[in-house]
Design a protein around this motif. Sequence first.
Motif, PDB file in Angstrom:
ATOM      1  N   GLN A   1       0.830  -1.185   0.000  1.00  0.00           N
ATOM      2  CA  GLN A   1       0.000   0.000   0.000  1.00  0.00           C
ATOM      3  C   GLN A   1       0.874   1.248   0.000  1.00  0.00           C
ATOM      4  OE1 GLN A   1      -2.423  -0.374   3.430  1.00  0.00           O
ATOM      5  NE2 GLN A   1      -3.540  -2.144   2.677  1.00  0.00           N
ATOM      6  N   ALA A   2       0.378   2.299  -0.621  1.00  0.00           N
ATOM      7  CA  ALA A   2       1.166   3.525  -0.739  1.00  0.00           C
ATOM      8  C   ALA A   2       1.422   4.180   0.612  1.00  0.00           C
ATOM      9  CB  ALA A   2       0.446   4.495  -1.667  1.00  0.00           C
ATOM     10  N   ASN A   3       0.487   4.112   1.535  1.00  0.00           N
ATOM     11  CA  ASN A   3       0.633   4.779   2.825  1.00  0.00           C
ATOM     12  C   ASN A   3       0.770   3.782   3.964  1.00  0.00           C
ATOM     13  OD1 ASN A   3       0.464   7.357   1.697  1.00  0.00           O
ATOM     14  ND2 ASN A   3      -1.766   7.269   1.691  1.00  0.00           N
ATOM     15  N   ASP A   4       1.437   2.705   3.744  1.00  0.00           N
ATOM     16  CA  ASP A   4       1.626   1.691   4.785  1.00  0.00           C
ATOM     17  C   ASP A   4       2.605   2.228   5.826  1.00  0.00           C
ATOM     18  OD1 ASP A   4       1.979  -0.513   6.359  1.00  0.00           O
ATOM     19  OD2 ASP A   4       2.277  -1.897   4.694  1.00  0.00           O
ATOM     20  N   PRO A   5       2.161   2.493   7.068  1.00  0.00           N
ATOM     21  CA  PRO A   5       3.040   3.103   8.066  1.00  0.00           C
ATOM     22  C   PRO A   5       4.097   2.158   8.629  1.00  0.00           C
ATOM     23  CG  PRO A   5       0.924   2.595   9.035  1.00  0.00           C
ATOM     24  CD  PRO A   5       0.818   2.270   7.568  1.00  0.00           C
ATOM     25  N   THR A   6       4.036   0.877   8.272  1.00  0.00           N
ATOM     26  CA  THR A   6       5.018  -0.066   8.814  1.00  0.00           C
ATOM     27  C   THR A   6       6.111  -0.416   7.824  1.00  0.00           C
ATOM     28  OG1 THR A   6       3.738  -1.991   8.110  1.00  0.00           O
ATOM     29  CG2 THR A   6       3.266  -1.102  10.304  1.00  0.00           C
ATOM     30  N   LYS A   7       6.071   0.130   6.601  1.00  0.00           N
ATOM     31  CA  LYS A   7       7.053  -0.225   5.577  1.00  0.00           C
ATOM     32  C   LYS A   7       7.641   1.018   4.938  1.00  0.00           C
ATOM     33  CE  LYS A   7       5.007  -4.659   4.480  1.00  0.00           C
ATOM     34  NZ  LYS A   7       4.413  -5.498   3.466  1.00  0.00           N
ATOM     35  N   LEU A   8       8.910   0.920   4.593  1.00  0.00           N
ATOM     36  CA  LEU A   8       9.621   1.990   3.902  1.00  0.00           C
ATOM     37  C   LEU A   8      10.235   1.374   2.652  1.00  0.00           C
ATOM     38  CD1 LEU A   8      10.769   4.919   4.055  1.00  0.00           C
ATOM     39  CD2 LEU A   8      12.742   3.933   5.170  1.00  0.00           C
ATOM     40  N   GLU A   9       9.995   1.980   1.503  1.00  0.00           N
ATOM     41  CA  GLU A   9      10.518   1.435   0.251  1.00  0.00           C
ATOM     42  C   GLU A   9      11.444   2.452  -0.397  1.00  0.00           C
ATOM     43  OE1 GLU A   9       8.470   0.467  -3.849  1.00  0.00           O
ATOM     44  OE2 GLU A   9       7.988  -1.032  -2.332  1.00  0.00           O
ATOM     45  N   ALA A  10      12.568   1.980  -0.911  1.00  0.00           N
ATOM     46  CA  ALA A  10      13.541   2.842  -1.579  1.00  0.00           C
ATOM     47  C   ALA A  10      14.001   2.167  -2.859  1.00  0.00           C
ATOM     48  CB  ALA A  10      14.721   3.106  -0.665  1.00  0.00           C
ATOM     49  N   THR A  11      14.384   2.976  -3.836  1.00  0.00           N
ATOM     50  CA  THR A  11      14.952   2.470  -5.076  1.00  0.00           C
ATOM     51  C   THR A  11      16.431   2.830  -5.089  1.00  0.00           C
ATOM     52  OG1 THR A  11      12.857   2.787  -6.214  1.00  0.00           O
ATOM     53  CG2 THR A  11      14.806   2.501  -7.581  1.00  0.00           C
ATOM     54  N   LEU A  12      17.288   1.830  -5.232  1.00  0.00           N
ATOM     55  CA  LEU A  12      18.726   2.042  -5.238  1.00  0.00           C
ATOM     56  C   LEU A  12      19.173   2.624  -6.574  1.00  0.00           C
ATOM     57  CD1 LEU A  12      19.777  -1.309  -3.533  1.00  0.00           C
ATOM     58  CD2 LEU A  12      19.394   0.903  -2.458  1.00  0.00           C
ATOM     59  N   ALA A  13      20.391   3.128  -6.613  1.00  0.00           N
ATOM     60  CA  ALA A  13      20.899   3.777  -7.821  1.00  0.00           C
ATOM     61  C   ALA A  13      20.907   2.848  -9.027  1.00  0.00           C
ATOM     62  CB  ALA A  13      22.306   4.311  -7.559  1.00  0.00           C
ATOM     63  N   ASP A  14      21.084   1.539  -8.800  1.00  0.00           N
ATOM     64  CA  ASP A  14      21.124   0.602  -9.921  1.00  0.00           C
ATOM     65  C   ASP A  14      19.736   0.080 -10.308  1.00  0.00           C
ATOM     66  OD1 ASP A  14      20.590  -1.049  -7.805  1.00  0.00           O
ATOM     67  OD2 ASP A  14      22.342  -2.339  -8.066  1.00  0.00           O
ATOM     68  N   GLY A  15      18.694   0.637  -9.702  1.00  0.00           N
ATOM     69  CA  GLY A  15      17.336   0.269 -10.074  1.00  0.00           C
ATOM     70  C   GLY A  15      16.690  -0.772  -9.179  1.00  0.00           C
ATOM     71  N   ARG A  16      17.465  -1.417  -8.320  1.00  0.00           N
ATOM     72  CA  ARG A  16      16.880  -2.407  -7.420  1.00  0.00           C
ATOM     73  C   ARG A  16      16.008  -1.708  -6.381  1.00  0.00           C
ATOM     74  NH1 ARG A  16      21.693  -5.415  -4.900  1.00  0.00           N
ATOM     75  NH2 ARG A  16      22.549  -3.326  -5.051  1.00  0.00           N
ATOM     76  N   ARG A  17      14.958  -2.392  -5.957  1.00  0.00           N
ATOM     77  CA  ARG A  17      14.065  -1.840  -4.952  1.00  0.00           C
ATOM     78  C   ARG A  17      14.291  -2.557  -3.627  1.00  0.00           C
ATOM     79  NH1 ARG A  17       8.242  -1.477  -7.526  1.00  0.00           N
ATOM     80  NH2 ARG A  17       7.858  -0.465  -5.556  1.00  0.00           N
TER      81      ARG A  17
END
Length: 72
Positions: free
Chosen positions: A2-18
């Motif tokens: 979910q876009a506003n999930d308060p328990t998770k943080l998502e990032a995209t690394l410089a090489d495209g990996r998530r």
Amino acid sequence: MQANDPTKLEATLADGRRMTLSLPPSEAKWAADGIKGLHPVPPTHTGRGEEPPALPAEPTLPLQVALLGLGA
């Protein structure tokens, strides 16, 4: 996710990996705010850096191989 999930943080690394980070519920005071207490930090360097030095070019002796098998 979910876009506003308060328990998770998502990032995209410089090489495209998530990368996804989730924190379990905790009673620790330092983690009371969950992921709201975390913030992205820019990388200090990129790339692999220098290659390590090559191993010496000497033949392996049979005793050395036997000792490696024993964990010595």
